[in-house]
Design a protein around this motif. Structure first.
Motif, mmCIF file in Angstrom:
data_model
loop_
_atom_site.group_PDB
_atom_site.id
_atom_site.type_symbol
_atom_site.label_atom_id
_atom_site.label_comp_id
_atom_site.label_asym_id
_atom_site.label_seq_id
_atom_site.Cartn_x
_atom_site.Cartn_y
_atom_site.Cartn_z
ATOM 1 N N VAL A 253 4.668 6.962 1.557
ATOM 2 C CA VAL A 253 4.911 8.008 0.366
ATOM 3 C C VAL A 253 3.570 8.852 0.413
ATOM 4 O O VAL A 253 2.595 8.342 0.507
ATOM 5 N N ASN A 254 3.749 10.070 0.998
ATOM 6 C CA ASN A 254 2.607 10.876 0.993
ATOM 7 C C ASN A 254 1.265 10.691 1.853
ATOM 8 O O ASN A 254 0.104 10.550 1.534
ATOM 9 N N GLY A 255 1.838 9.707 2.873
ATOM 10 C CA GLY A 255 0.907 8.947 3.869
ATOM 11 C C GLY A 255 0.412 7.647 3.560
ATOM 12 O O GLY A 255 -0.485 7.044 4.031
ATOM 13 N N GLU A 256 0.620 7.420 2.359
ATOM 14 C CA GLU A 256 0.356 6.128 1.767
ATOM 15 C C GLU A 256 1.240 4.857 1.863
ATOM 16 O O GLU A 256 2.568 5.099 1.345
ATOM 17 N N ALA A 257 1.068 3.932 2.502
ATOM 18 C CA ALA A 257 2.158 2.853 2.808
ATOM 19 C C ALA A 257 2.331 2.032 1.259
ATOM 20 O O ALA A 257 1.358 1.622 0.398
ATOM 21 N N ARG A 258 3.370 2.223 0.982
ATOM 22 C CA ARG A 258 3.961 1.442 -0.254
ATOM 23 C C ARG A 258 4.861 0.266 -0.222
ATOM 24 O O ARG A 258 5.875 0.647 0.779
ATOM 25 N N GLU A 259 4.997 -0.608 -1.052
ATOM 26 C CA GLU A 259 5.804 -1.977 -0.718
ATOM 27 C C GLU A 259 6.329 -2.108 -2.091
ATOM 28 O O GLU A 259 5.553 -2.019 -3.128
ATOM 29 N N ALA A 260 7.599 -2.393 -2.133
ATOM 30 C CA ALA A 260 8.356 -2.911 -3.511
ATOM 31 C C ALA A 260 9.319 -3.816 -3.202
ATOM 32 O O ALA A 260 10.118 -3.863 -2.235
ATOM 33 N N GLU A 261 9.732 -4.640 -4.287
ATOM 34 C CA GLU A 261 10.998 -5.206 -4.405
ATOM 35 C C GLU A 261 11.920 -4.596 -5.397
ATOM 36 O O GLU A 261 11.222 -4.435 -6.577
ATOM 37 N N VAL A 262 12.774 -3.890 -5.041
ATOM 38 C CA VAL A 262 13.685 -3.044 -5.846
ATOM 39 C C VAL A 262 15.220 -3.519 -5.995
ATOM 40 O O VAL A 262 15.730 -4.170 -5.365
ATOM 41 N N ASP A 263 15.828 -3.091 -7.203
ATOM 42 C CA ASP A 263 16.972 -3.485 -7.321
ATOM 43 C C ASP A 263 17.905 -2.490 -6.419
ATOM 44 O O ASP A 263 17.443 -1.006 -6.408
ATOM 45 N N PRO A 264 18.999 -2.925 -5.817
ATOM 46 C CA PRO A 264 19.501 -1.890 -5.032
ATOM 47 C C PRO A 264 20.077 -0.734 -5.384
ATOM 48 O O PRO A 264 20.110 0.232 -4.708
ATOM 49 N N ARG A 265 20.461 -0.527 -6.517
ATOM 50 C CA ARG A 265 20.856 0.542 -7.421
ATOM 51 C C ARG A 265 19.902 1.421 -7.633
ATOM 52 O O ARG A 265 20.192 2.629 -8.210
ATOM 53 N N LEU A 266 18.420 1.111 -7.630
ATOM 54 C CA LEU A 266 17.382 2.180 -8.043
ATOM 55 C C LEU A 266 17.424 3.279 -7.199
ATOM 56 O O LEU A 266 17.440 3.316 -5.872
ATOM 57 N N LEU A 267 17.576 4.408 -7.771
ATOM 58 C CA LEU A 267 17.559 5.811 -7.074
ATOM 59 C C LEU A 267 16.277 6.107 -6.660
ATOM 60 O O LEU A 267 15.047 5.810 -7.393
ATOM 61 N N LEU A 268 16.031 6.592 -5.539
ATOM 62 C CA LEU A 268 14.555 7.154 -5.070
ATOM 63 C C LEU A 268 14.141 7.920 -5.932
ATOM 64 O O LEU A 268 12.574 7.686 -6.238
ATOM 65 N N VAL A 269 14.567 8.832 -6.581
ATOM 66 C CA VAL A 269 13.842 9.657 -7.571
ATOM 67 C C VAL A 269 13.146 8.755 -8.709
ATOM 68 O O VAL A 269 12.065 9.055 -9.321
ATOM 69 N N HIS A 270 13.921 7.663 -8.965
ATOM 70 C CA HIS A 270 13.462 6.913 -10.045
ATOM 71 C C HIS A 270 12.234 5.955 -9.690
ATOM 72 O O HIS A 270 11.357 5.723 -10.604
ATOM 73 N N TRP A 271 12.265 5.539 -8.623
ATOM 74 C CA TRP A 271 11.025 4.730 -8.127
ATOM 75 C C TRP A 271 9.871 5.488 -7.863
ATOM 76 O O TRP A 271 8.903 5.271 -8.047
ATOM 77 N N LEU A 272 10.112 6.988 -7.344
ATOM 78 C CA LEU A 272 8.961 7.832 -7.207
ATOM 79 C C LEU A 272 8.219 8.133 -8.670
ATOM 80 O O LEU A 272 7.150 8.113 -8.770
ATOM 81 N N ARG A 273 9.060 8.360 -9.471
ATOM 82 C CA ARG A 273 8.723 9.067 -10.803
ATOM 83 C C ARG A 273 8.161 7.640 -11.640
ATOM 84 O O ARG A 273 7.032 7.806 -12.072
ATOM 85 N N ASP A 274 9.145 6.605 -11.984
ATOM 86 C CA ASP A 274 8.750 5.757 -12.759
ATOM 87 C C ASP A 274 7.922 4.582 -12.310
ATOM 88 O O ASP A 274 7.064 4.072 -13.286
ATOM 89 N N GLU A 275 7.961 4.393 -11.095
ATOM 90 C CA GLU A 275 7.387 3.051 -10.420
ATOM 91 C C GLU A 275 6.067 3.571 -9.801
ATOM 92 O O GLU A 275 4.979 3.127 -10.090
ATOM 93 N N LEU A 276 6.002 4.596 -9.093
ATOM 94 C CA LEU A 276 4.729 5.134 -8.427
ATOM 95 C C LEU A 276 4.001 6.304 -9.089
ATOM 96 O O LEU A 276 3.020 6.724 -8.782
#
Lengths: 282, 159
Positions: free
Chosen positions: B11-34
């Motif tokens: 993400v923006n050149g930085e390696a990110r790892e996570a365990e996510v619920d399959p239904r998590l939308l990319l936008v929510h991961w970016l906003r709420d978790e990152l």
């Protein structure tokens, strides 16, 4: 809006996807670009219990010329199609699907499997007399476009099948036209028309006309085709043939258009598409 | 809950790892978790384009991509656009040409415009308008947005 819970399987081969699909049972769905399925899931109109993600299967991507026709991998995106000028009207139709972001994700196989009569590519495949190759645990079969689209959002694909390839004849020497009428820029077609014309000696040797959103499936305007085929290819004959574009259709009315208005659109857009196709065929 | 899936995303050149619920939308991961709140949620129905980010260099609506679909990919958000020298040329052009009023659509507009200029570095006004069909703006009437994209294209073409 958030989809209902589901289990997620990332397929690493077509066979792996078929296995996961079979194991997942009747509520398992394939996920390609997700641009038809995910909006339905967010609205909870689709509630699959298992998603089998085939998005990483690069062997299902790409456009190849083979035996006088095109073989398009099912996961080829609309963006790739729009950038492949040699595909002619297929590239043109793909360039008018929704918007660039959607075209970057949406796939030809996904769009055909979804079977939405308002989508651009089903009518194009039907006009080409194209087909899809579908694979299941039992082997592979080819399904002609005329047999694929059964009803609104309903195709003849089995729940255990995956489209691997979309096949279209190259139709060398055909001119083409594509007309799509929308109320707003990124909308589905209120009505869409694809026309393919082959000329010889000033006459119309062959013509194919596909209609989008004029019924529960894409349709061929056979009465208009018959009126033009074999005769002179001039403005007067094109206009007369286009008057038959809506013959026999029963388009669904919706918030944007009554059935009569759609029939009117079909006639006007068919004339315009035929004029472009005839100019390209000359 | 369905079983979590591990994702590895740049993400923006930085390696990110996570365990996510399959239904998590990319936008929510970016906003709420990152915490990358520059990407906005507007319509949440694949229409408005406010959530546009780049996935492997191409514009996508991140409200219609699952976080698990971004596994192994490179994601760029508006936060990743400006470089060490300051604003991205598109950001500078939006400021110069008053390409925003309330600013809500602006991150998505800039990400969509960047894809447009990657595909077509020297577009006509009509090509800019077609290329931005997936992004809605309720303030500007689009005129200054189109001017900003054309200005950015000129500065890039000259450069």
């Amino acid at each position: 809006m958030i989809p209902a819970e589901f289990d997620y399987v990332r397929a690493d081969s077509v066979d792996g996807a078929l296995g996961a699909l079979a194991e997942g049972g009747e509520d398992a769905k394939l996920l390609a670009g997700g641009h038809s399925l995910l909006p339905l899931m967010k609205l909870r109109l689709a509630v699959p219990t298992v998603l089998v993600d085939i998005g990483g299967l690069d062997e299902l991507r790409g456009v190849e010329r083979e035996n006088g026709g095109w073989r398009v991998g099912a996961l080829t995106t609309h963006a790739t199609l729009q950038d492949t000028d040699e595909l002619g009207v297929v590239a043109r139709a793909a360039s008018l699907i929704a918007d660039q972001q959607v075209r970057n994700r949406g796939t030809i196989g996904g769009s055909l499997a979804h079977g939405d009569p308002a989508s651009d590519l089903p009518g194009v495949l039907l006009a080409f007399d194209g087909s899809v190759t579908a694979r299941s645990g039992g082997g592979e079969r080819e399904i002609a476009a005329a047999d694929l689209f059964q009803d609104y959002l309903t195709t003849s694909l089995g729940a255990d099948e995956v489209i691997t390839t979309v096949n279209m004849p190259a139709l060398e020497g055909y001119g083409w036209g594509y007309e799509k009428f929308t109320r707003r820029a990124e909308d589905w077609a209120m009505v869409g028309v694809v026309a393919l014309v082959k000329a010889s000696g000033g006459g119309c040797e062959d013509v194919r006309i596909g209609l989008t959103h004029m019924g529960p499936t894409p349709l061929r305007a056979t009465a208009a085709e018959d009126a033009l085929r074999g005769g002179p290819l001039d403005a007067e004959r094109i206009a007369a043939a286009a008057e038959h574009a809506a013959d026999g259709t029963e388009p669904p009315g919706d918030a944007n258009a009554t059935p009569d208005y759609k029939r009117h659109l079909a006639r006007v857009l068919t004339r315009r598409a035929l004029e472009s196709a005839a100019a390209g065929a000359a | 809950m369905s079983s979590a899936v591990s994702v590895h995303v740049s993400v923006n050149g930085e390696a990110r790892e996570a365990e996510v619920d399959p239904r998590l939308l990319l936008v929510h991961w970016l906003r709420d978790e990152l915490g990358l709140t520059g990407t906005h949620v507007g319509c949440d129905t694949t229409n408005c384009g406010a959530c546009t980010v780049h996935l492997n260099g191409e514009s996508v609506k991140s409200c219609t991509v699952l976080a698990v679909q971004a596994d192994g990919a490179e994601v760029t958000t508006i936060e990743g656009m400006s470089g060490p020298d300051g604003l991205h040329p598109l950001q500078a052009a939006f400021r110069e040409k008053h390409g925003l009023q309330c600013g809500f659509c602006t991150p998505g507009m800039i990400m969509a415009a960047a894809d447009l200029l990657n595909r077509n570095p020297d577009p006509t006004e009509e090509e800019v308008r077609h290329g931005l069909e997936g992004n809605l703006c309720r303030c500007t009437g689009y005129h200054n947005i189109v001017q900003a994209v054309l200005t950015a294209a000129e500065s890039e073409v000259r450069a």
